[in-house]
Design a protein around this motif. Structure first.
Motif: not given
Length: 245
Positions: A195-209, A231-234
């Motif tokens: 299973t992949v847990l995506d923490y990157w997408t919901p937190l990212v801004d236009e600079r990839k920070g 939310g994404v973890t659960d």
């Protein structure tokens, strides 16, 4: 006269040796501080807590969060999330992926969880020693995942949080390195049916920070950021528990 002089010298020598012996005894009686220099992976941090932890009951769906400061600070900022769920936080600030691998038996396997969440890579990248590559990070992640599967523990691999710049090491440009690492993690997870847990997408801004309103320093989330991660973890945990592998 000569004999008196020799006696005087002998007396001084005896007193001096006696004083040195007393000094040595007093030093030896002082409690010596235990040396943990050999505990490179900080196994002692959770050792006692693990020993006091009862084994999971039949219905308990225990989950171990294995990582570094992102996980350690999460419990500090939002302790209810862990206290109200069968979730064990085993994050240690500053740790790199080989340290997580060394801790894997004590802090994951021996706790008999149903699921392990592995978040690794950022501290390896931020160290900038010149020896770390994404391939080496992946080797450690793969070893942990294989150990988990061998012990019938469901595996969740995390796409790392976005980082534009490390405040403590501004010479590194980590954004694209993390994107590349996340692609490797996702590809490996797909290959092995983890299973992949995506923490990157919901937190990212236009600079990839990280979005400024969700972070304290561009690396670590604030409480609002952790609420999004919750939310994404659960959702990922529910998916992993349904996974037959």
């Amino acid at each position: 006269m000569k004999s008196k002089f020799l006696f005087f010298i002998l007396l001084i020598s005896t007193v001096s040796l006696f004083g040195q012996a007393q000094k040595t005894d007093s030093l030896s009686n002082k409690p010596q501080k235990e040396n943990f220099a050999d505990d490179w992976a900080a196994l002692t941090k959770y050792q006692k807590e693990n020993e006091l932890l009862p084994p999971p009951n039949r219905k308990e769906k225990r989950v171990v969060f294995l990582g570094s400061s992102i996980f350690e600070f999460w419990k500090q900022k939002d302790p209810e999330y862990f206290n109200n769920n069968p979730y064990l936080d085993r994050g240690i600030s500053g740790q790199i992926s080989p340290q997580l691998l060394i801790r894997f038996r004590q802090d994951v396997i021996n706790l008999k969880p149903k699921v392990v969440i592995i978040l690794a890579g950022s501290n390896d990248i931020s160290g900038n020693t010149g020896h770390v590559t994404n391939e080496k990070i992946m080797n450690n992640i793969k070893s942990m995942a294989e150990l988990a599967r061998l012990h019938h523990i469901k595996v969740i691999l995390c796409k790392y949080l976005p980082v534009y710049q490390y405040p403590w090491n501004k010479s590194i440009e980590p954004a694209e390195i993390i994107v590349s690492l996340n692609e490797m993690i996702a590809a490996y997870a797909k290959e092995k049916n983890y299973t992949v847990l995506d923490y990157w997408t919901p937190l990212v801004d236009e600079r990839k920070g990280q979005r400024p309103e969700l972070t304290v320093d561009g690396v670590h989330p604030n409480l609002a950021g952790y609420k999004i991660m919750q939310g994404v973890t659960d959702a990922a945990i529910k998916k992993a528990l349904k996974n037959r592998h």
